[in-house]
Design a protein around this motif. Structure first.
Motif, PDB file in Angstrom:
ATOM      1  N   ARG A   1       0.821  -1.208   0.000  1.00 51.39           N
ATOM      2  CA  ARG A   1       0.000   0.000   0.000  1.00 51.39           C
ATOM      3  C   ARG A   1       0.855   1.257   0.000  1.00 51.39           C
ATOM      4  N   GLU A   2       1.994   1.225   0.677  1.00 52.36           N
ATOM      5  CA  GLU A   2       2.894   2.372   0.653  1.00 52.36           C
ATOM      6  C   GLU A   2       3.416   2.634  -0.758  1.00 52.36           C
TER       7      GLU A   2
ATOM      8  N   PRO B   1      -3.657  -5.112  -2.942  1.00 50.77           N
ATOM      9  CA  PRO B   1      -3.715  -6.573  -3.025  1.00 50.77           C
ATOM     10  C   PRO B   1      -5.102  -7.049  -3.451  1.00 50.77           C
ATOM     11  N   VAL B   2      -5.133  -7.999  -4.385  1.00 47.73           N
ATOM     12  CA  VAL B   2      -6.410  -8.525  -4.878  1.00 47.73           C
ATOM     13  C   VAL B   2      -6.539 -10.027  -4.641  1.00 47.73           C
TER      14      VAL B   2
ATOM     15  N   ILE C   1       2.051 -15.892  -1.692  1.00 48.96           N
ATOM     16  CA  ILE C   1       1.911 -15.543  -3.106  1.00 48.96           C
ATOM     17  C   ILE C   1       0.830 -14.470  -3.186  1.00 48.96           C
ATOM     18  N   ILE C   2       1.241 -13.261  -3.498  1.00 48.10           N
ATOM     19  CA  ILE C   2       0.325 -12.116  -3.464  1.00 48.10           C
ATOM     20  C   ILE C   2       0.206 -11.517  -4.855  1.00 48.10           C
ATOM     21  N   GLU C   3      -1.026 -11.348  -5.294  1.00 52.21           N
ATOM     22  CA  GLU C   3      -1.267 -10.624  -6.535  1.00 52.21           C
ATOM     23  C   GLU C   3      -1.831  -9.251  -6.177  1.00 52.21           C
ATOM     24  N   ALA C   4      -1.296  -8.221  -6.797  1.00 53.00           N
ATOM     25  CA  ALA C   4      -1.733  -6.857  -6.525  1.00 53.00           C
ATOM     26  C   ALA C   4      -1.878  -6.106  -7.834  1.00 53.00           C
ATOM     27  N   THR C   5      -2.717  -5.094  -7.795  1.00 54.65           N
ATOM     28  CA  THR C   5      -2.937  -4.258  -8.967  1.00 54.65           C
ATOM     29  C   THR C   5      -2.434  -2.848  -8.699  1.00 54.65           C
ATOM     30  N   LYS C   6      -2.041  -2.189  -9.740  1.00 51.16           N
ATOM     31  CA  LYS C   6      -1.483  -0.845  -9.646  1.00 51.16           C
ATOM     32  C   LYS C   6      -2.587   0.168  -9.359  1.00 51.16           C
ATOM     33  N   THR C   7      -2.420   0.945  -8.291  1.00 51.68           N
ATOM     34  CA  THR C   7      -3.348   2.019  -7.979  1.00 51.68           C
ATOM     35  C   THR C   7      -2.962   3.249  -8.792  1.00 51.68           C
ATOM     36  N   LEU C   8      -3.913   3.799  -9.533  1.00 48.48           N
ATOM     37  CA  LEU C   8      -3.582   4.870 -10.473  1.00 48.48           C
ATOM     38  C   LEU C   8      -3.494   6.239  -9.831  1.00 48.48           C
ATOM     39  N   TYR C   9      -4.180   6.446  -8.726  1.00 51.70           N
ATOM     40  CA  TYR C   9      -4.216   7.775  -8.139  1.00 51.70           C
ATOM     41  C   TYR C   9      -3.697   7.714  -6.717  1.00 51.70           C
ATOM     42  N   ARG C  10      -2.858   8.670  -6.400  1.00 51.12           N
ATOM     43  CA  ARG C  10      -2.319   8.765  -5.050  1.00 51.12           C
ATOM     44  C   ARG C  10      -3.392   9.304  -4.108  1.00 51.12           C
ATOM     45  N   PRO C  11      -3.639   8.623  -2.979  1.00 49.57           N
ATOM     46  CA  PRO C  11      -4.656   9.127  -2.052  1.00 49.57           C
ATOM     47  C   PRO C  11      -4.241  10.457  -1.441  1.00 49.57           C
ATOM     48  N   VAL C  12      -5.195  11.357  -1.285  1.00 50.24           N
ATOM     49  CA  VAL C  12      -4.940  12.677  -0.725  1.00 50.24           C
ATOM     50  C   VAL C  12      -5.779  12.839   0.528  1.00 50.24           C
ATOM     51  N   ALA C  13      -5.139  13.229   1.613  1.00 47.45           N
ATOM     52  CA  ALA C  13      -5.862  13.433   2.868  1.00 47.45           C
ATOM     53  C   ALA C  13      -6.750  14.667   2.764  1.00 47.45           C
ATOM     54  N   ILE C  14      -7.990  14.541   3.224  1.00 51.75           N
ATOM     55  CA  ILE C  14      -8.952  15.639   3.191  1.00 51.75           C
ATOM     56  C   ILE C  14      -8.977  16.309   4.554  1.00 51.75           C
ATOM     57  N   ARG C  15      -8.652  17.574   4.581  1.00 45.74           N
ATOM     58  CA  ARG C  15      -8.643  18.316   5.846  1.00 45.74           C
ATOM     59  C   ARG C  15      -9.925  19.124   5.974  1.00 45.74           C
ATOM     60  N   PRO C  16     -10.491  19.199   7.166  1.00 40.12           N
ATOM     61  CA  PRO C  16     -11.700  20.001   7.350  1.00 40.12           C
ATOM     62  C   PRO C  16     -11.407  21.485   7.149  1.00 40.12           C
TER      63      PRO C  16
END
Length: 256
Positions: free
Chosen positions: A163-164, A169-170, A209-224
């Motif tokens: 995740r970093e 993981p799928v 044995i781990i299969e993972a897929t590429k995450t296309l967008y970097r998560p952005v923290a939402i601040r109030p």
């Protein structure tokens, strides 16, 4: 520290390596049953498993770390292997559809940097399979096999590092339940060990044995949103005109 390529080749040419190759190859092929017209990359020492795709994929190549050394693959025809820095692969961005990592993550200096490089070279929607030693398994505790070298992982550790590096993981699987003892009794019953271990989800499998897929967008923290208080400043405004006969007019302070 990377393993020596001679030791890796010797292991897979022996009876225990042949069992590992057959059991792991079956699990890998179950996830990638069809790679027609896809580009497949093997990282680390993945050539024993790239044979599964060599006659089907558009192209299949292997990159091995310089500290490990390299062997020619495939055995016939032009070689499709190269030495390289696994943190700076000699490949353009988004150039591979599938990446298979074997004997690399546990021996690399930085698993996160290695996976970040895999993210770079994978196409959008590309898939990654990692074969990594299980820290609870027997194979990670015996240095007579390549899976007994380097850093073994728990499932939680692998999830975190994936995740970093922006992978999701799928699919999870375990393999190599048979003890890593090159005796005929264990080698002949390897399939039975695998069947029982998988059915009962036993915790002492040799590898993840781990299969993972590429995450296309970097998560952005939402601040109030923060409310900003209005700042009051004194402003001079003309005073009201005095009645006839009173003192002259002046200015008074007002808050705007």
């Amino acid at each position: 520290m990377s393993l020596d390529v001679v030791d890796l080749r010797t292991f897979y040419s022996g009876p225990l390596g042949a069992v590992a190759r057959r059991l792991l190859g079956r699990a890998i092929r179950a996830r990638w049953s069809n790679v027609t017209s896809l580009a497949v990359l093997g990282v680390g020492y993945a050539t024993p498993y790239l044979d599964l795709f060599s006659g089907e994929a558009e192209r299949a190549i292997a990159v091995m770390p310089a500290a490990q050394g390299v062997v020619n693959w495939p055995s016939g025809g032009l070689s499709a292997t190269a030495l390289g820095d696994l943190d700076m692969m000699p490949l353009p961005d988004a150039s591979m559809d599938r990446v298979l990592v074997v004997h690399a993550l546990e021996t690399g200096e930085s698993p996160r940097e290695l996976l970040s490089e895999m993210w770079r070279i994978l196409t959008p929607g590309g898939r990654l399979i990692i074969v990594a030693p299980n820290r609870r398994g027997l194979w990670a505790r015996m240095d007579t096999t390549p899976f007994g070298h380097g850093q073994p992982f728990s499932r939680g550790q692998l999830t975190s590092v994936l995740r970093e590096a922006l992978f999701s993981p799928v699919h999870w699987a375990e393999a190599l339940y048979v003890p890593p003892i090159p005796r005929r009794t264990f080698l002949r019953s390897a399939v039975a060990w695998e069947r029982v271990g998988t059915t009962l989800s036993l915790p002492f499998a040799g590898v993840h044995i781990i299969e993972a897929t590429k995450t296309l967008y970097r998560p952005v923290a939402i601040r109030p949103a923060r409310r900003v208080a209005t700042q009051l400043r004194p402003v001079l405004v003309p005073a009201r005109r005095a009645p006839h006969g009173a003192a002259g007019c002046g200015f008074m302070a007002s808050l705007d």
